[in-house]
Write a protein that holds these residues in place. Sequence first.
Motif, short mmCIF file in Angstrom:
data_model
loop_
_atom_site.label_atom_id
_atom_site.label_comp_id
_atom_site.label_asym_id
_atom_site.label_seq_id
_atom_site.Cartn_x
_atom_site.Cartn_y
_atom_site.Cartn_z
N LEU A 34 10.15 13.69 -11.42
CA LEU A 34 10.99 13.99 -10.37
C LEU A 34 11.01 15.24 -9.40
CD1 LEU A 34 14.99 11.85 -10.17
CD2 LEU A 34 12.86 10.65 -9.40
N LEU A 187 20.26 -4.23 -9.50
CA LEU A 187 19.68 -4.03 -10.24
C LEU A 187 18.55 -4.74 -10.07
CD1 LEU A 187 22.26 -2.84 -13.55
CD2 LEU A 187 20.37 -1.42 -12.57
N LEU A 190 16.17 -3.21 -7.35
CA LEU A 190 15.57 -1.50 -7.98
C LEU A 190 14.45 -1.87 -8.68
CD1 LEU A 190 18.63 0.13 -8.85
CD2 LEU A 190 16.94 0.31 -6.54
N TYR A 191 14.15 -3.28 -9.40
CA TYR A 191 13.49 -2.79 -10.92
C TYR A 191 11.69 -3.58 -9.72
CZ TYR A 191 10.50 -4.95 -15.10
OH TYR A 191 9.87 -5.31 -15.64
N GLY A 194 9.19 -2.04 -7.31
CA GLY A 194 7.80 -1.49 -8.12
C GLY A 194 6.87 -2.21 -8.73
N GLY A 211 5.52 -1.29 -3.39
CA GLY A 211 4.47 -1.07 -4.67
C GLY A 211 2.94 -0.80 -4.74
N CYS A 228 3.73 10.14 -3.75
CA CYS A 228 3.99 10.38 -3.55
C CYS A 228 5.53 10.62 -2.60
CB CYS A 228 4.33 12.23 -4.19
SG CYS A 228 3.61 12.70 -5.64
N CYS A 231 6.54 6.77 -2.77
CA CYS A 231 8.12 7.02 -3.48
C CYS A 231 8.79 7.51 -3.48
CB CYS A 231 6.86 8.16 -5.31
SG CYS A 231 5.91 6.90 -6.03
N ALA A 234 11.00 5.22 -1.12
CA ALA A 234 11.35 4.00 -2.46
C ALA A 234 12.77 4.89 -3.14
CB ALA A 234 10.47 4.59 -3.46
N ILE A 235 12.54 6.39 -3.50
CA ILE A 235 13.64 6.51 -4.39
C ILE A 235 14.97 6.39 -2.94
CG2 ILE A 235 14.57 8.40 -4.50
CD1 ILE A 235 12.48 9.09 -5.59
N GLN A 238 15.81 3.45 -2.99
CA GLN A 238 17.35 2.58 -4.61
C GLN A 238 18.41 3.21 -4.10
OE1 GLN A 238 16.75 6.07 -6.42
NE2 GLN A 238 17.47 5.20 -8.43
N VAL A 242 22.11 1.60 -4.15
CA VAL A 242 22.47 1.93 -5.53
C VAL A 242 24.02 2.29 -5.31
CG1 VAL A 242 22.65 3.59 -7.03
CG2 VAL A 242 20.88 2.78 -7.14
N TRP A 245 26.00 -0.70 -4.12
CA TRP A 245 26.38 -0.93 -5.00
C TRP A 245 27.82 -0.41 -5.63
CZ3 TRP A 245 24.41 0.16 -10.68
CH2 TRP A 245 24.91 -0.37 -11.54
N PRO B 107 12.96 2.32 -9.25
CA PRO B 107 12.06 1.06 -9.84
C PRO B 107 10.91 2.14 -10.50
CG PRO B 107 12.27 2.00 -7.42
CD PRO B 107 12.82 3.70 -8.26
N PRO B 108 10.24 1.23 -11.48
CA PRO B 108 9.22 2.14 -12.99
C PRO B 108 7.94 2.98 -11.19
CG PRO B 108 9.97 -0.31 -13.13
CD PRO B 108 10.94 0.02 -11.53
N VAL B 109 7.55 2.49 -10.67
CA VAL B 109 6.64 2.83 -9.75
C VAL B 109 6.55 4.30 -9.65
CG1 VAL B 109 6.93 1.94 -7.41
CG2 VAL B 109 4.06 2.44 -8.59
N VAL B 110 8.05 4.45 -9.16
CA VAL B 110 8.18 5.69 -9.15
C VAL B 110 8.29 6.54 -10.59
CG1 VAL B 110 10.05 7.32 -8.41
CG2 VAL B 110 9.87 4.94 -7.25
#
Lengths: 259, 256
Positions: A34, A187, A190-191, A194, A211, A228, A231, A234-235, A238, A242, A245, B107-110
């Motif tokens: 990360l 969850l 989140l999966y 990607g 993705g 990057c 990503c 995407a974070i 995420q 979260v 949640w 996420p798996p791609v990250v």
Amino acid sequence: MGPVAAETISTRVLRFSPAIPLCVAAIAYLGLPLALLIKGSFGASEGGFQRGGAVLTVLTMRSVALAVISASVATAVCTTASLLGVFHARFSAFYRGWLLVMLFTNPVFLVFGFSVLLADVSPLIAVLLASAYILMPLCGLILQAAVDEFDFAQARAARSLGASPVFVVFQHILPFARQQILASVLLSALYALGFFLIPAFVGLGHVVTLGTVIYGVANALGDWTAACQLCIVAIGAQVALVSLWLVTARFLVPSRVRS
Amino acid sequence: MKNAVNILLVILAAVLALPLVGIAALSLSPTYGMDIFTSLHPSTRWWRELLVDPSWAVALANSALIGSASSLLAMVLTLPAALAWRLEGSASARNAMLLAGASLTFPPVVLAVGLYQTAMRVGLFDTAAGLALAHLSFTIPIAAVVLSTRFRGTPVELYLAARSLGAGRMRAAIRWLSATQRMTLLGCFAAAVLTSISEVTVAIYLTDASVPTIARRALAGVTRDLKPTGFAALAAWLILLCLLVFPVARRLSRER
């Protein structure tokens, strides 16, 4: 330092020592990647932040919506299956077996299969159906764990007092499992955030998500700065999911557990 | 009411099973497409090709080796923390387990892009060792979940008794493990290996031609070969899994 203080420190170290290998590993496989991802996102790239806030927002919102809808469909199917399994032992055995088989089946084969089976379906619907199906084992495991934890003496007491199975499901089991239902949706979403093989192959490239864009800029263009930066977006999504949640989950704890 | 429930059960079973059956059935297609559903002459040519083509066996062997190494390492790293949490009630061990499981929320791609950056820097890109280490981000959370769940359901009186009789922490913990958790350790290892074998995203990002894994081979089937041999591989895998898994599932249902 007195002997008592030294003993306290050594006791603390001794108590912490079993956790040290795991902490080091977590830093290596999660912290370091990360950190490098954040470092790699610095720099100018047309494929990343320079796409503009509006484009990135639409892309993120579309990806999150697709992920949440797929996760919701998967959770709905798995909730129904788990609840029916409570009253039907043979179906329960079949469902548990199916969950384990799906959990350990390489999704690339399924993507390949769905790209053939759903070739005549609209790309968006095909992507939703394939994503939901591939998310089902994850949803199923979370929900099955919740249903297994339910105290069935409560259901038996309700039935002996004249409650119907439908009443037991809606008034006893579902309220007990609602926190896990939310966890399953979020969850899995989140999966799914990607996923890039399903939109690329089942959606034939017509469904653009975070993705697929990350995969495209990284593997086709070799622009890792853009990858990057996307990503990081995407974070952001995420973290939002979260947080949602964590905020909502505490209101969904069954009242008798909370008390 | 009972009929309605039975109809719902049949529909649900069909929703769950038919896509798998349909995809596996494509392995009997006489041509490259969906002709199995229209043709009266199913063919076993893709199954024969699967047996003849050594690349699938090599890919499976590589995946199994990488999965085993990653899972073994994951269990060695996770077990002390899991034991300290259950047997000693250690809060730091619990926090370490939560930290280790945090990768499941990404996420798996990250993770894959981050792990790619790391692997490039340390020279582990496109190596089996690099992929095995990268798979720790999946095998450790799996090991943490399985071990903590199973340990939580097992009484610790045996450990406490051994401790009160003068046994050291390590000795008492090993005795407790060997007496009550042998199947848990085996199941945890199997689950972690299968998770590693079925992982796709990190495998695609972190490997190229040097490490042919199942994920890589299957992706080559989609993008390069365009042959239904992959469906034969999937069907064979499903048959094997069903033989292994359904007796376990029946036992679990009976226990409930």
